[in-house]
Design a protein around this motif. Structure first.
Motif, short mmCIF file in Angstrom:
data_model
loop_
_atom_site.label_atom_id
_atom_site.label_comp_id
_atom_site.label_asym_id
_atom_site.label_seq_id
_atom_site.Cartn_x
_atom_site.Cartn_y
_atom_site.Cartn_z
N GLY A 1 7.45 -5.95 1.65
CA GLY A 1 8.25 -5.07 2.50
C GLY A 1 7.45 -3.87 2.99
N THR A 2 6.61 -3.32 2.13
CA THR A 2 5.74 -2.21 2.53
C THR A 2 4.85 -2.64 3.68
OG1 THR A 2 5.75 -1.28 0.29
CG2 THR A 2 3.94 -0.62 1.74
N LEU A 3 4.28 -3.84 3.59
CA LEU A 3 3.42 -4.33 4.66
C LEU A 3 4.20 -4.57 5.95
CD1 LEU A 3 1.03 -6.84 2.84
CD2 LEU A 3 0.65 -4.42 3.40
N ARG A 4 5.40 -5.12 5.82
CA ARG A 4 6.21 -5.38 7.03
C ARG A 4 6.52 -4.10 7.78
NH1 ARG A 4 8.54 -9.45 3.61
NH2 ARG A 4 10.07 -7.96 2.81
N VAL A 5 6.90 -3.07 7.05
CA VAL A 5 7.32 -1.82 7.69
C VAL A 5 6.13 -1.02 8.21
CG1 VAL A 5 8.43 0.42 7.26
CG2 VAL A 5 9.48 -1.68 6.40
N LEU A 6 4.99 -1.10 7.52
CA LEU A 6 3.83 -0.28 7.89
C LEU A 6 2.73 -1.09 8.54
CD1 LEU A 6 3.60 1.92 4.66
CD2 LEU A 6 4.74 2.46 6.81
N LYS A 7 3.06 -2.27 9.08
CA LYS A 7 2.02 -3.15 9.58
C LYS A 7 1.28 -2.60 10.80
CE LYS A 7 4.99 -6.22 12.35
NZ LYS A 7 5.43 -7.65 12.52
N GLU A 8 1.92 -1.74 11.57
CA GLU A 8 1.21 -1.15 12.71
C GLU A 8 0.13 -0.18 12.21
OE1 GLU A 8 1.49 -2.19 15.75
OE2 GLU A 8 3.02 -3.62 15.06
N MET B 1 -5.53 -1.44 0.67
CA MET B 1 -4.82 -1.68 1.93
C MET B 1 -4.44 -0.36 2.61
SD MET B 1 -3.98 -4.38 3.68
CE MET B 1 -3.62 -5.72 2.54
N THR B 2 -5.46 0.35 3.05
CA THR B 2 -5.23 1.63 3.70
C THR B 2 -5.87 1.62 5.08
OG1 THR B 2 -7.13 2.57 2.53
CG2 THR B 2 -4.95 2.90 1.54
N VAL B 3 -7.13 2.05 5.16
CA VAL B 3 -7.83 2.07 6.44
C VAL B 3 -9.16 1.35 6.30
CG1 VAL B 3 -6.73 4.20 7.23
CG2 VAL B 3 -8.86 4.32 5.93
N VAL B 4 -9.69 0.91 7.42
CA VAL B 4 -10.97 0.19 7.40
C VAL B 4 -12.14 1.16 7.45
CG1 VAL B 4 -10.01 -1.87 8.48
CG2 VAL B 4 -10.97 -0.07 9.91
N GLY B 5 -13.29 0.67 7.00
CA GLY B 5 -14.54 1.38 7.23
C GLY B 5 -14.87 2.50 6.28
N GLN B 6 -14.13 2.67 5.19
CA GLN B 6 -14.44 3.76 4.27
C GLN B 6 -15.57 3.41 3.31
OE1 GLN B 6 -10.42 4.74 2.68
NE2 GLN B 6 -10.70 6.69 3.73
N SER B 7 -15.58 2.16 2.84
CA SER B 7 -16.65 1.74 1.93
C SER B 7 -16.73 0.22 1.92
CB SER B 7 -16.38 2.25 0.51
OG SER B 7 -17.28 1.66 -0.40
N ARG B 8 -17.84 -0.29 2.36
CA ARG B 8 -18.06 -1.74 2.29
C ARG B 8 -18.02 -2.23 0.85
NH1 ARG B 8 -21.52 0.42 5.99
NH2 ARG B 8 -21.49 -0.44 8.11
N LEU B 9 -18.63 -1.44 -0.04
CA LEU B 9 -18.72 -1.84 -1.44
C LEU B 9 -17.35 -1.90 -2.10
CD1 LEU B 9 -20.42 -2.55 -3.90
CD2 LEU B 9 -20.73 -0.10 -4.32
N MET B 10 -16.54 -0.83 -1.91
CA MET B 10 -15.22 -0.83 -2.51
C MET B 10 -14.36 -1.96 -1.94
SD MET B 10 -15.30 1.54 -4.79
CE MET B 10 -17.07 1.31 -4.97
N ASP B 11 -14.46 -2.20 -0.64
CA ASP B 11 -13.68 -3.28 -0.02
C ASP B 11 -14.06 -4.63 -0.62
OD1 ASP B 11 -12.30 -1.58 1.61
OD2 ASP B 11 -13.19 -2.27 3.49
N LYS C 1 -1.21 -0.06 9.17
CA LYS C 1 -2.17 -0.74 8.31
C LYS C 1 -2.77 -1.98 8.97
CE LYS C 1 0.14 0.55 3.91
NZ LYS C 1 -0.98 1.23 3.22
N GLY C 2 -2.51 -2.18 10.24
CA GLY C 2 -2.85 -3.43 10.91
C GLY C 2 -4.30 -3.84 10.79
N ASP C 3 -5.23 -2.91 11.01
CA ASP C 3 -6.64 -3.27 10.96
C ASP C 3 -7.04 -3.77 9.56
OD1 ASP C 3 -6.94 -2.59 13.61
OD2 ASP C 3 -7.78 -0.60 13.20
N LYS C 4 -6.50 -3.12 8.53
CA LYS C 4 -6.86 -3.52 7.17
C LYS C 4 -6.17 -4.83 6.80
CE LYS C 4 -9.61 -2.32 3.84
NZ LYS C 4 -9.58 -1.02 3.16
#
Length: 388
Positions: free
Chosen positions: A286-293, A199-209, A295-298
């Motif tokens: 809580g981490t997701l709530r606070v950082l949702k902007e 749950m970081t950023v999109v597009g780094q690795s299709r396989l790992m995702d 981490k939004g794409d992921k």
């Protein structure tokens, strides 16, 4: 995808009756110290299987490595191991026993206090070889080099890492008699291990995702079934292997990682003795709530692929994915709010102070500072998820 170097030397031995293979896996000329937690391994038959397999080996036993293994206990194990000239270790238990054994392995070759090695890994000169018989899936410690050690005196908990197990034996049948809460915490721990790397950023690795999403989908599918029938071999095999694959480095290749939730959770454990998986179930939503902007794409990708959320506005889908995640933890029977564990603002302030004092900053952008950790914990304080 980022550059990476990957190596995992641990041999995985999986399946029914495989504890007997200990007889051939450990050299006969080794002086072995077998490390244990409490007495559950005697009740579930694991102790008998281990001692029978090693009946022709030279062994001693060390008992009492507690959940969230403490340096106070591990110092005694190191002392015994040195006195008995131990040159091989076998951890029989869950992640705490294995974590503690990793420090013992390094401590046996160090002249000073083993806590020094936790505070400064550069002091580690080597480690005696060690193996594991896993009894509680959760931490993935059976196939990685990491460990987390606590100090009761100072109420501190730190991660350190050095050596991988030579081999690990996983027999799903040993999980049949685990207390349901331990299973629930193990599922939560496994889930959060995956999302810390995913749950970081999109597009780094299709396989790992896809690999990460596959583990998450498996956990979501099997969790309610395990709750109904914990003695189903195939279900517990999937759980056991999911926990191992979640943190053996396989899904982390070339991608950004987070780990802020774990660092905050460690402080809750250090200050209140809260079980590790239980702390993560509270902190992660809580981490997701606070950082949702950020981490939004992921979160959108996660919501669609894991929870099947495809309708609504961007904000609605993000909020729905976070809500579904929190409700998943609640479905396991775990708390997701601090007040349910009698944790209040005083603890939040202390965790902020510790983060600031140590100049800690986590997350894929290294922006989860003390102030952000405080916001995350504040969001976990009182209200319940709306989907309950």
């Amino acid at each position: 995808m980022k550059n990476f170097i990957f190596q995992n030397p641990t041999k995985l031995i999986f399946g029914k009756g495989m504890i007997a293979s200990l007889a051939n896996e450990i050299p006969a000329d080794k002086r072995i110290m077998i490390t244990f937690g409490g007495g559950s391994v005697k009740a579930n038959g694991v102790y008998t299987q281990v001692t029978e397999a090693l009946k022709n080996h030279n062994t001693i036993e060390f008992w009492g490595i507690e959940p969230n293994p403490s340096i106070e206990t591990l110092r005694k194990a190191v002392e015994l191991g040195k006195m008995e000239k131990v040159d091989y270790l076998l951890a029989v238990g869950g992640g705490s026993v294995i974590d503690g054994t990793k420090l013992i392995a390094a401590g046996l070759l160090y002249d000073g206090d083993a806590w020094d090695l936790v505070l400064n890994s550069k002091l580690i000169a080597g480690a005696v070889p060690f193996a594991t018989v896993l009894t509680l899936p959760a931490t993935g410690s059976e196939m990685n080099s990491g460990a987390v050690i606590s100090c009761k005196t100072t109420k501190e908990k730190y991660a350190f890492g050095y050596a991988f197990p030579v081999f690990s034996i996983l027999d799903p049948e040993v999980t049949f008699s685990l207390p349901p809460r331990q299973v629930a915490c193990g599922i939560a721990d496994t889930f959060v291990h995956v999302v810390e790397q995913y749950m970081t950023v999109v597009g780094q690795s299709r396989l790992m995702d896809r690999w990460a999403e596959g583990i998450l989908q498996t956990l979501v599918e099997i969790a309610p079934k395990i709750k109904e029938n914990q003695t189903n071999y195939d279900l517990m095999a999937d759980f056991m292997l999911s926990a191992t694959m979640a943190l053996n480095g396989f899904i982390a290749q070339g991608v950004s990682q987070d780990w802020a939730t774990h660092m905050i959770g460690h402080e809750l454990t250090a200050l209140h003795g809260l079980t590790h998986g239980a702390s993560l179930a509270i902190v992660y939503p809580g981490t997701l709530r606070v950082l949702k902007e950020k981490k939004g794409d992921k979160i959108l990708q996660f919501g669609e692929r894991v929870w099947g959320i495809t309708e609504g506005s961007r904000e609605q889908r993000i909020d729905s994915a976070i809500e579904r995640t929190e409700n998943f933890f609640r479905s396991l029977g775990l708390s997701t709010r601090l007040h349910e564990e009698n944790i209040d603002n005083a603890t939040i302030d202390e965790i902020e102070r510790r983060f600031n004092e140590r100049r800690m900053a986590y997350g894929e952008n290294a922006d989860v500072t003390g102030a952000v950790a405080k916001k995350i914990l504040k969001s976990c304080l009182l209200s319940q998820p709306t989907g309950e």
